[in-house]
Design an enzyme around this catalytic site. Structure first.
Site, PDB file in Angstrom:
ATOM      1  N   ALA A   1       0.855  -1.190   0.000  1.00 21.72           N
ATOM      2  CA  ALA A   1       0.000   0.000   0.000  1.00 21.72           C
ATOM      3  C   ALA A   1       0.886   1.234   0.000  1.00 21.72           C
ATOM      4  O   ALA A   1       2.040   1.190   0.457  1.00 21.72           O
ATOM      5  CB  ALA A   1      -0.913   0.020   1.227  1.00 21.72           C
TER       6      ALA A   1
ATOM      7  N   VAL B   1       0.652   3.795   1.900  1.00 21.64           N
ATOM      8  CA  VAL B   1       0.998   4.207   3.263  1.00 21.64           C
ATOM      9  C   VAL B   1       2.037   3.300   3.909  1.00 21.64           C
ATOM     10  O   VAL B   1       2.627   3.667   4.920  1.00 21.64           O
ATOM     11  CB  VAL B   1      -0.250   4.281   4.171  1.00 21.64           C
ATOM     12  CG1 VAL B   1      -1.206   5.345   3.685  1.00 21.64           C
ATOM     13  CG2 VAL B   1      -0.941   2.939   4.276  1.00 21.64           C
ATOM     14  N   TYR B   2       2.289   2.137   3.340  1.00 22.64           N
ATOM     15  CA  TYR B   2       3.328   1.266   3.893  1.00 22.64           C
ATOM     16  C   TYR B   2       4.723   1.803   3.591  1.00 22.64           C
ATOM     17  O   TYR B   2       5.690   1.407   4.245  1.00 22.64           O
ATOM     18  CB  TYR B   2       3.225  -0.157   3.327  1.00 22.64           C
ATOM     19  CG  TYR B   2       1.951  -0.898   3.623  1.00 22.64           C
ATOM     20  CD1 TYR B   2       0.977  -0.375   4.471  1.00 22.64           C
ATOM     21  CD2 TYR B   2       1.706  -2.137   3.038  1.00 22.64           C
ATOM     22  CE1 TYR B   2      -0.198  -1.058   4.718  1.00 22.64           C
ATOM     23  CE2 TYR B   2       0.533  -2.835   3.293  1.00 22.64           C
ATOM     24  CZ  TYR B   2      -0.420  -2.288   4.124  1.00 22.64           C
ATOM     25  OH  TYR B   2      -1.583  -2.983   4.364  1.00 22.64           O
ATOM     26  N   GLY B   3       4.817   2.660   2.583  1.00 25.76           N
ATOM     27  CA  GLY B   3       6.103   3.251   2.247  1.00 25.76           C
ATOM     28  C   GLY B   3       7.081   2.296   1.598  1.00 25.76           C
ATOM     29  O   GLY B   3       8.291   2.558   1.583  1.00 25.76           O
TER      30      GLY B   3
END
Length: 283
Positions: free
Chosen positions: A52, A54-56
């Site tokens: 994802a 947002v997981y970076g």
């Protein structure tokens, strides 16, 4: 426990895409370890990688997949890659976010999810419309949602979308059954992905689970994964150890008895392992 030698390791989504029934999740994988762990997961037999924005670590996951396919002479189409939109906002911001994910991943996306319904109805619908355009272009093969409650799904269906959601990814394990969402998804042919199926490891020594697993001569992790599979879910699991990756995937040659599935399902406590709140109930 009974043997089941012919059980399929994949399921077909409503749009005809074939998805592996177990995914390897990249949530909270350390950036400097992610490439090696995703590669190790692929070496262990996983063909479904879940990341994802947002997981970076989209860039590392994408590179690991592309490199592994080239090294092992495996077609990219043999790997199922999922990523997610960080936040619902407006149409143009969503388009920019998707382009960013595609750039970081360096490859097309098999399944793209709205990670959270937070943001309000207008933003959710606008984000979905933007996602649909990337299906038309071929950059995204399937679209779905995550953490959507029944009202969010009803809202999406009422918007008369061009593409309906193939998947809803929600937290699911014996201690959080989410029956209303599960029932709605099943009645609308939405595949259900289970995140935190191993409760982030928090309940692996639970006094209810340990004796059941011991009696069946399997690990508690395998017990929870089999429960998820036999409920019809697609568990997204994570491990940083090769032996756990292998054992967690070694669950297709047996089944657990129906009465055990029912017993595990009775453990529901409305308990969230992944969050301190219920993300499926936002406005």
């Amino acid at each position: 426990m009974s043997e089941s030698q012919t059980e399929s390791t994949t399921v077909t989504l409503t749009n005809g895409m074939v998805i592996p029934r177990i995914g390897f999740g990249a949530f909270m994988l350390k950036y400097n370890e992610c490439y090696g762990l995703v590669t190790q997961a692929l070496d262990s037999g996983y063909r479904h990688i879940d990341t994802a924005a947002v997981y970076g670590n989209e860039d590392i996951c994408g590179k690991a997949i592309v490199d592994w396919c080239e090294k092992n002479n495996v077609k990219r189409t043999d790997i199922f890659l999922t990523s997610k939109l960080a936040n619902c906002s407006d149409y143009y911001s969503t388009r920019a976010a998707i382009r960013s994910s595609l750039h970081h991943l360096g490859t097309y996306i098999d399944l793209f999810l709205i990670q959270s319904p937070a943001g309000g109805k207008k933003s959710r619908i606008a984000s979905w419309k933007a996602m649909e355009e990337f299906v038309d272009s071929g950059d995204i093969r399937s679209v779905g949602v995550s953490n959507y409650g029944v009202k969010h799904l009803q809202e999406l269906y009422a918007s008369n979308p061009k593409f309906y959601p193939c998947v809803n990814q929600i937290e699911l394990h014996p201690f959080l059954s989410q029956d209303d969402i599960v029932k709605y998804c099943q009645s609308h042919d939405i595949a259900i992905e289970a995140y935190s199926p191993l409760t982030h490891g928090i309940r692996l020594n639970d006094e209810k689970l340990v004796p059941i697993a011991k009696k069946l001569n399997i690990s508690v992790a395998q017990l929870l994964i089999r429960w998820s599979l036999q409920k019809g879910y697609i568990p997204i699991i994570k491990s940083t150890k090769k032996e756990h990756m292998l054992s967690d995937l070694d669950v297709f040659n047996f089944t657990i008895p129906d009465d055990v599935v029912q017993e595990l399902s009775s453990f529901d406590e409305h308990w969230h392992a992944g969050t301190t709140y219920d993300p499926t109930v936002c406005d």
